[in-house]
Design a protein around this motif. Structure first.
Motif, PDB file in Angstrom:
ATOM      1  N   GLY A  63       0.821  -1.205   0.000  1.00  0.00           N
ATOM      2  CA  GLY A  63       0.000   0.000   0.000  1.00  0.00           C
ATOM      3  C   GLY A  63       0.849   1.246   0.000  1.00  0.00           C
ATOM      4  O   GLY A  63       1.840   1.349  -0.729  1.00  0.00           O
ATOM      5  N   ASP A  64       0.511   2.188   0.848  1.00  0.00           N
ATOM      6  CA  ASP A  64       1.199   3.472   0.899  1.00  0.00           C
ATOM      7  C   ASP A  64       2.611   3.360   1.466  1.00  0.00           C
ATOM      8  O   ASP A  64       3.363   4.328   1.441  1.00  0.00           O
ATOM      9  CB  ASP A  64       0.374   4.454   1.746  1.00  0.00           C
ATOM     10  CG  ASP A  64       0.686   5.910   1.423  1.00  0.00           C
ATOM     11  OD1 ASP A  64       1.002   6.201   0.261  1.00  0.00           O
ATOM     12  OD2 ASP A  64       0.607   6.748   2.344  1.00  0.00           O
ATOM     13  N   ALA A  65       2.981   2.186   1.970  1.00  0.00           N
ATOM     14  CA  ALA A  65       4.321   1.976   2.528  1.00  0.00           C
ATOM     15  C   ALA A  65       5.269   1.319   1.531  1.00  0.00           C
ATOM     16  O   ALA A  65       6.403   0.998   1.887  1.00  0.00           O
ATOM     17  CB  ALA A  65       4.236   1.118   3.791  1.00  0.00           C
ATOM     18  N   ALA A  66       4.835   1.121   0.287  1.00  0.00           N
ATOM     19  CA  ALA A  66       5.682   0.444  -0.695  1.00  0.00           C
ATOM     20  C   ALA A  66       5.344   0.941  -2.111  1.00  0.00           C
ATOM     21  O   ALA A  66       4.198   1.305  -2.366  1.00  0.00           O
ATOM     22  CB  ALA A  66       5.470  -1.071  -0.625  1.00  0.00           C
ATOM     23  N   PRO A  67       6.324   0.933  -3.017  1.00  0.00           N
ATOM     24  CA  PRO A  67       7.736   0.598  -2.815  1.00  0.00           C
ATOM     25  C   PRO A  67       8.497   1.615  -1.965  1.00  0.00           C
ATOM     26  O   PRO A  67       9.502   1.287  -1.365  1.00  0.00           O
ATOM     27  CB  PRO A  67       8.309   0.575  -4.235  1.00  0.00           C
ATOM     28  CG  PRO A  67       7.152   0.367  -5.134  1.00  0.00           C
ATOM     29  CD  PRO A  67       6.014   1.093  -4.455  1.00  0.00           C
ATOM     30  N   SER A  68       8.035   2.883  -1.929  1.00  0.00           N
ATOM     31  CA  SER A  68       8.699   3.888  -1.102  1.00  0.00           C
ATOM     32  C   SER A  68       8.233   3.724   0.333  1.00  0.00           C
ATOM     33  O   SER A  68       7.035   3.648   0.596  1.00  0.00           O
ATOM     34  CB  SER A  68       8.358   5.290  -1.621  1.00  0.00           C
ATOM     35  OG  SER A  68       8.957   6.285  -0.833  1.00  0.00           O
ATOM     36  N   THR A  69       9.184   3.680   1.256  1.00  0.00           N
ATOM     37  CA  THR A  69       8.862   3.290   2.623  1.00  0.00           C
ATOM     38  C   THR A  69       9.301   4.322   3.644  1.00  0.00           C
ATOM     39  O   THR A  69      10.268   5.053   3.421  1.00  0.00           O
ATOM     40  CB  THR A  69       9.558   1.955   2.952  1.00  0.00           C
ATOM     41  OG1 THR A  69       9.416   1.649   4.340  1.00  0.00           O
ATOM     42  CG2 THR A  69      11.051   2.024   2.638  1.00  0.00           C
ATOM     43  N   PRO A  70       8.623   4.375   4.795  1.00  0.00           N
ATOM     44  CA  PRO A  70       9.159   5.149   5.913  1.00  0.00           C
ATOM     45  C   PRO A  70      10.310   4.381   6.566  1.00  0.00           C
ATOM     46  O   PRO A  70      10.505   3.192   6.292  1.00  0.00           O
ATOM     47  CB  PRO A  70       7.970   5.252   6.865  1.00  0.00           C
ATOM     48  CG  PRO A  70       7.177   4.011   6.598  1.00  0.00           C
ATOM     49  CD  PRO A  70       7.339   3.739   5.118  1.00  0.00           C
TER      50      PRO A  70
END
Length: 686
Positions: free
Chosen positions: A385-392
């Motif tokens: 979801g909102d955590a992938a591919p770009s992640t915190p």
């Protein structure tokens, strides 16, 4: 609202299935020669990386099964973020995937441009840049695109009932190629209707004023435990009346949510302990009912679960993508505790009251009893979801202020993600190009990675947990509106900046010297004043919340320190540098700003929030911006990174799972196609 993204130009880069079988992707459990390859490819402004999950192979079977079930639940909700980001994203994604599966590459170079566009769309979970919010424009022609669609298998195209391929092309082409259609995913400009001018699929047929009136009518200012109004709904107008469509089983997104629930119920059966089982049961109940009171019950139970090693974030969580700050984007992070590294972050959590008591906040804005901060370092196993591919790289939840005050919060640092970024950034040449002096470079190499980790720990553990709102003042999303997210992230950054240059951390054994704090200050100012501009196109304003907060903190500090030349702008050999001359005074300036930002939040001072962000965090010096872009170009690097996810493969004996293996796919395109085949549960348009 409470997460911190890892930026390659931020602190550390400145030092730096249901069954077993072949998925059809390139996978490996160990690299040749034992060397794990972290960076797999680079295109446009993006790098594709991988991360390892240390120790997975030796976990007990119950924990492996739990991680597998939670990972499947995470991936089952993947379609939701695509649809939330833009109503036609799923149609476009499935079209691109149909082309990739069937079209033949040509020698013109247009197919390479098509593939780059497709990868960018995959990376951003839609046709808008994952960070800058602007629409990603194809660099190939509409005519070429039509030819590719005609080559694709019509059965694989997302056609409407009875729609011809020709009609489909005519329908989808302007959505992709007209820059005026859905120009921005989130538009926070003050001179437009933010709802009508944002492409996110949270609102339809309503204006910003109607949304505000709708939720204002629900708000009860005397309610000390308010639900998170609008967190799991789409606002629409039906028969002239504003109403909501709830994201739940039987409601909007039901097909995907049912799959999420299916896997969560399997996870409940192998939960580690009663506390974890209770929280997962409440999460399932929330998904089935859509009741936000149940979501609060779940959040409280999740915070109380501090003993289990495995943890999961799954749901409609962060509100960055909503111009009004109500709607939660779907995300999931599945993780396992890193026991040794947790000792560091736990030490900070145990001293939370000290940090609160000794902060520069007004006394009336300090918490007298900081509640239950649970802090841990985790290794990520799966993100979606909102955590992938770009992640915190750090997360602090829940977001509801009253739950945080009464029940506490969980703060985590994503250790293996940080490690992967660090490994992938080695030898970038960034320091040599942008750091002012050899001393700064040497400190960054020596302390920068740890300074970044420590800053993230404090941002999450004591930053988001600090301060309180004055009685009778509404929640920040009500009082500060579109500025709430950037003010909150900046406030947490300021807490971390204030204490990372403090003797207390040395006394606690968390820093060997103040050089760690100086390194953190060097990196923060450099990033906020200059290097984060590599993420923007020349002429653009800053839109993203974290970029804004780094800008307004740095520029405010630069201006306030001018009488004493605290931060000096230096030109050398035609290049611009920023040099900190007095770290002690900069520490005091950060404290002054922290006090003011907390006042703004505590008192709900919208005009002060607007002035701070608009005056210091939005506009960009075009001359400096052009210089930074030119200097960065010479490094042949990319400012953004994201990850290919590991794959968990169950070993089956009939219907029984006897083991779970972990594989590390190495091909981004193949993983995206695999996900598109396996986890597409929603209709093309919702």
């Amino acid at each position: 609202m409470n997460r911190i993204a890892f930026f390659l130009l931020s602190l550390s880069l400145s030092i730096l299935l249901g069954c077993a079988g072949d998925s059809g992707t390139n996978t490996t459990t160990q690299e040749e020669g034992g060397d794990f390859v972290y960076k797999t490819e680079q295109f446009a402004d993006l790098k594709i990386l991988r991360y390892k999950v240390p120790g997975f192979e030796i976990l007990p079977l119950q924990q492996k099964k739990l991680l597998y079930f939670l990972s499947e639940a995470a991936l089952s909700g993947r379609d939701i973020i695509w649809d939330q980001n833009f109503k036609y994203n799923l149609t476009i994604r499935r079209t691109l995937e149909a082309i990739v599966k069937s079209a033949k590459a040509d020698e013109s170079g247009d197919y390479a441009k098509f593939m780059e566009y497709t990868k960018r769309v995959w990376f951003s979970n839609g046709i808008h840049h994952h960070y800058g919010n602007e629409k990603i424009m194809p660099e190939f022609s509409a005519e070429y695109f039509a030819g590719l669609v005609n080559q694709a298998d019509p059965a694989s195209l997302p056609l409407m009932d009875g729609e011809s391929v020709e009609t489909f092309i005519a329908r989808i082409t302007p959505i992709m190629f007209d820059p005026a259609i859905a120009a921005k995913k989130v538009n926070l400009s003050q001179d437009v209707d933010n709802v009508e001018n944002s492409a996110v699929n949270f609102y339809e047929g309503v204006s910003a004023a109607e949304v505000e009136a709708y939720y204002n009518a629900m708000t009860n200012e005397s309610d000390t435990t308010p639900i998170s109004y609008g967190l799991n709904t789409k606002v629409v107008k039906e028969n002239g009346k504003v109403t909501e469509k709830t994201w739940k089983v039987g409601g909007m997104y039901s097909d995907a949510i049912e799959k999420v629930v299916f896997w969560l119920e399997k996870a409940i059966a192998v939960a580690e302990d009663p506390a974890q089982k209770k929280s997962l049961e409440l999460l399932v109940k929330y998904y089935k009912t859509g009741d936000l009171k149940v979501f609060d019950e779940y959040s409280i139970a999740w915070v109380a679960d501090t003993t289990s090693d495995i943890d999961v974030i799954n749901g409609f969580i962060e509100v960055y993508n909503d111009p009004k700050g109500y709607k939660g984007s779907f995300e999931s992070v599945v993780s396992i505790r890193d026991p040794e590294a947790t000792k560091r972050i736990d030490a900070i959590g145990k001293e939370a009251q000290y940090f609160e008591d000794n902060s520069p906040l007004m006394e009336s804005h300090k918490k007298k009893n900081v509640k239950g901060i649970s802090a841990r370092v985790i290794n990520v196993v799966m993100e979606s979801g909102d955590a992938a591919p770009s992640t915190p790289i750090g997360i602090n939840l829940p977001n509801a202020n009253w739950i945080r005050a009464a029940h506490g919060s969980k703060s985590v640092n994503l250790a293996n993600i940080v490690s992967a970024y660090d490994e992938a950034s080695k030898g970038s040449g960034f320091l040599k190009e942008f750091a002012y002096s050899e001393e700064e470079i040497e400190n960054a190499r020596k302390y920068g990675s740890y300074a970044d980790i420590l800053h993230t720990d404090m941002h999450e553990v004591i930053g988001h947990a600090s301060g309180k709102i004055e009685p009778g003042v509404g929640t920040p999303k009500e009082t500060l509106r579109g500025y709430a997210s950037t003010l909150e992230e900046g406030r947490a950054d300021l807490v971390a900046l204030y204490y990372i240059y403090d003797q207390k951390l040395i006394d606690m054994g968390l820093m060997e010297s103040m050089e760690v704090g100086k390194t953190a200050y060097d990196d923060y100012i450099l990033n906020g004043m200059m290097t984060q501009l590599t993420r923007l196109k020349l002429g653009d304003n800053i839109e993203e919340a974290h970029m804004r907060n780094r800008a307004w903190i740095s520029h405010w500090a630069f201006e306030k320190g001018q009488p004493d030349n605290v931060i000096e702008k230096v030109t050398r050999d035609g290049k611009t540098y920023f040099k900190i001359n007095d770290y002690d005074k900069l520490h005091d300036i950060f404290g002054q700003l922290l006090r003011e930002v907390q006042r703004i939040k505590s008192q709900g001072d919208f005009e002060a929030a607007k002035a701070l962000v608009e005056n210091y965090g939005v506009k960009v010096d075009p001359v400096l911006h052009a210089e930074v872009l030119e200097r960065y170009k010479s490094l042949k690097s990319a400012p953004y990174s994201g990850f290919i996810q590991p794959k968990l493969v169950p070993v089956m004996n009939g219907d029984e799972i006897t083991d779970v293996l972990i594989e590390y796919p190495s091909d981004f395109t193949e993983q995206m196609l695999y996900y598109g085949d396996r986890y597409s549960f929603l209709p093309n348009i919702n």
